[in-house]
Design an enzyme around this catalytic site. Sequence first.
Site, PDB file in Angstrom:
ATOM      1  CG  ASP A 265      -1.966   1.080   1.157  1.00 18.35           C
ATOM      2  OD1 ASP A 265      -3.000   0.828   0.522  1.00 18.35           O
ATOM      3  OD2 ASP A 265      -1.752   2.164   1.725  1.00 18.35           O
ATOM      4  CG  ASN A 273      -4.786  11.093  -5.427  1.00 23.86           C
ATOM      5  OD1 ASN A 273      -4.017  11.328  -6.352  1.00 23.86           O
ATOM      6  ND2 ASN A 273      -5.387   9.929  -5.288  1.00 23.86           N
ATOM      7  CG  HIS A 278      -7.606  12.846  -8.361  1.00 22.41           C
ATOM      8  ND1 HIS A 278      -7.684  11.735  -7.559  1.00 22.41           N
ATOM      9  CD2 HIS A 278      -8.434  13.764  -7.797  1.00 22.41           C
ATOM     10  CE1 HIS A 278      -8.531  11.949  -6.562  1.00 22.41           C
ATOM     11  NE2 HIS A 278      -9.001  13.178  -6.678  1.00 22.41           N
ATOM     12  CG  ASP A 282      -4.013   8.931 -12.352  1.00 24.85           C
ATOM     13  OD1 ASP A 282      -4.366   8.360 -11.305  1.00 24.85           O
ATOM     14  OD2 ASP A 282      -4.809   9.380 -13.195  1.00 24.85           O
ATOM     15  CD  GLU A 309      -4.586   3.931  -1.733  1.00 25.38           C
ATOM     16  OE1 GLU A 309      -4.899   4.206  -0.565  1.00 25.38           O
ATOM     17  OE2 GLU A 309      -5.371   4.023  -2.694  1.00 25.38           O
TER      18      GLU A 309
END
Length: 663
Positions: A265, A273, A278, A282, A309
Amino acid sequence: MMHILAENTVPAVRPALSSEQMRVLYRQESELSRKGVTRHGLWIAVAAYIAYSATDYLFLPDVALYTIAGRLAVGICALLLLELLLHFNVRADTVDVVAAVSVLSAYVVWLSTGWMTSGANAFSYYMVFGAIFMMSVNLFFSFRFPVAFVASATNMLIFVGFLYIFEPMPLLYKLILGAFCISCFIFTSYVNLQLNRERYKVFLNAYEARQQQTAAEERGQALLHLSITDSLTGLENRRAIDQRLRDYWRDWLEQGTGFAILLIDVDFFKRYNDCYGHQEGDRCLIAVSQRLRTVAASHGAIIGRYGGEEFIVIAPTDTPERATELALAICTAVRAMAYPHEARRDGTTIVTVSVGVSHTRGHSNQVDRVIHEADRALYAAKASGRNCIRVFDHTDPLINDDSENIAAILKIALEQHLVSLVYQPIRNVKTGELSGAEALMRLKMLDGTPVLPSTFIPIAERTGAIIELGRWAIRTVCSDLLATNLVKVASVNVSPIELKRPGFATYVAGTLAEFGLLGSRLAFEITEGIELEMDQDVVRCITDLRKLGAQIWLDDFGTGFAGLSWLRLIEFDTVKIDRSFLHDCDTERGRMMLRDIITLLRNRGLRILVEGAETEEHVVLMKQYGIDQLQGFYVGRPVPVSQFEAYEVLRRSTVSGNSLIQK
C-alpha cells in the site's frame, strides 16, 4: 498518462496490396502446392502412359516393342528428372515447364515409334489418342495458363504436322482430325484459362478470410489483454491476479509448491492526491508500479494492481525469510526513488510503501485465507506507523482481530454449515395460540464457539456477506416452517443493504413460487434502530414486496429516530415495540410511555406486537393494554426447527391454565 486502450493495440485498417503484389503473393503461396500437384499428376500420367502399352500391343503389334520401350524410357526419365528438380527445390514454374515438356516428349516418342507400323490404317485411327496429351496439359495438371497454352499449342502443331506428312491417310480424314484437334485445343485452353481464374479467385477469397480472421484474433487478443491489464499502470489487474492465485493454489495443493503473498500500500496516498491532484497521483502510481515490477521480476515474482493504491505480489517461495527479503527489497526500491510527498506530516517527505506478508503453511486450507492474512499483516504495518513490513503472526494483537476473523468465517459460513436458524414463537395475547414465529440467525466459529448476532450481523452488513446469508435465510424459513405448515406466518429480519440490492423482490417472488406459498405468510422485519436512509431503492423494494402480498413489519420501534418518518412513509402491517418499554413498566412513568406508544400505533390502525415478555405479570399487563401479539422467553424460547413442533406441544400443555389464555 500511460493508458492502455484496445484501439491502440490493433490497426483499424490494414494496408491494401496492389494487383501485381497480390499476384506475386499468389504465386509465392501456391508454390509448394503447385509442386505437389505437378508431382502427383506426372506420376499418375506416367503410370497411365505406360499402361497404354496394352493398346499398342493390340493395335500396333508389329512395333509394340518399340513403342513400349519408348514409353518406359520417357516415363522413367521424366520421373527421375522431376524428383531431381524437387530435391534441389527448383521453382514451381520450372517444374511445370519440365512436366509439360515431358508430356510433349512422350507424345513425340509415341508418334515416332508408332509411325513405323505396317498397319497404316490402324495407326491413322489410333492417332486420335493424341488429343489426350493436349487435354492433360490443360486439365490434368495445374499449369499456369501461359505454360499450358504453349504446351497444348505445341501438341496441336505436332499432331497437325504428323497428319500432313502421313501420306496413307485420305485428305478428308486429315481435315476432320485436324479440325478435331484444333477444337480440342480451343476448348481445353479456354477451360484451363477459367480454371486458373477460379483458382486465383479462391486465393483472393481465402486471403480475405485469413485477413479477417487474423484481424479478429488480434482484436480478441487485444481485448483479452485489456480485460486482464490495469489501464493505468499496465500491470495485471485483479481479475488476472485472481486467476494466478488459483493456479498457484492448485500447485500448492497438488505438488506442495509454496508461495507468498505481499500486499503493498502506498502510504498516505489520499493526502498525496489531495495535495498534488489526481493527475500527479496517477503519475506517482505509474512510477511506483514500474519500480515494483522491476523488483518483482528480479525475484521471479508476479505483480498486479489490486485496487486503488494497493498492489499485490505473488512470489514462489518455500520459506517466509525469502518473502521478507523481497518485501525489504520493495520498500528499499521505493524509498530510493525519492518521489516527493510533502503532505505526509509524519516526518517523511518522500513516497514510501507498507507491506503485509503471508505465506502458505501446513494448515492453509483456502487461498482466501492466505490473502486475508496478508491483509491483516498490512493493517498491522499501517498501525505500526507505515513505511515498514509486517509478516503475518497470529499471536500479534494488531493482526489477530476478531472482527476480521468473523469476516473470514462469514465467507465460508454457508459452505461449512456454520450458520443456522432458530425460531422464536409469536403468540396471540387473547387466545394464547401460536400465530407465527421469528427466524433468528446463529453463527459459530470453526471450533464451535458461538458468535453473538450483535457481533456478526454488523460485520456481515459491512462486508456484504449479509446478501447471501439473507437469501439463504428466506429460503430456509420457507422450507422449514411455511412449506410444512408449522406456522401461519414467519418473519425474517432484513437489512437495508438487502433492500437496496437489485433483484431482492424478484428473488422473494421466485422462492415463494418454488414452494407454492402465498406472500402473506412471509413477513420482513425492518429494524428501526438501524439508521435507515430514505432511499428510493428501499422504498421501491418494499413496495414490490407488498405487491407480492408479503407483510412488512417495523422492528424495535422506539429505539431509533426514524420510526415516525417510516410510519408516515410505509404502510406497515405490524409494529414491534422494543422490549425495553415493557421492562420499564415497573414504574408509572414507564407504563405511561408504553401506553402513549400503543395509542399512537392504534390510531394508525396497526397491529401491535410487544417483545420481551419474560414473566406472567408482563402477559397480564399486555392483556390489559389490549396488545395483539407477544414475543419473549415466557411465551416461547428460540429453538431449532427439529425441536420446534415438540416444543410447541409442551408449551401448550404448560400454559393451558395460565393467564395467557384466560379471558
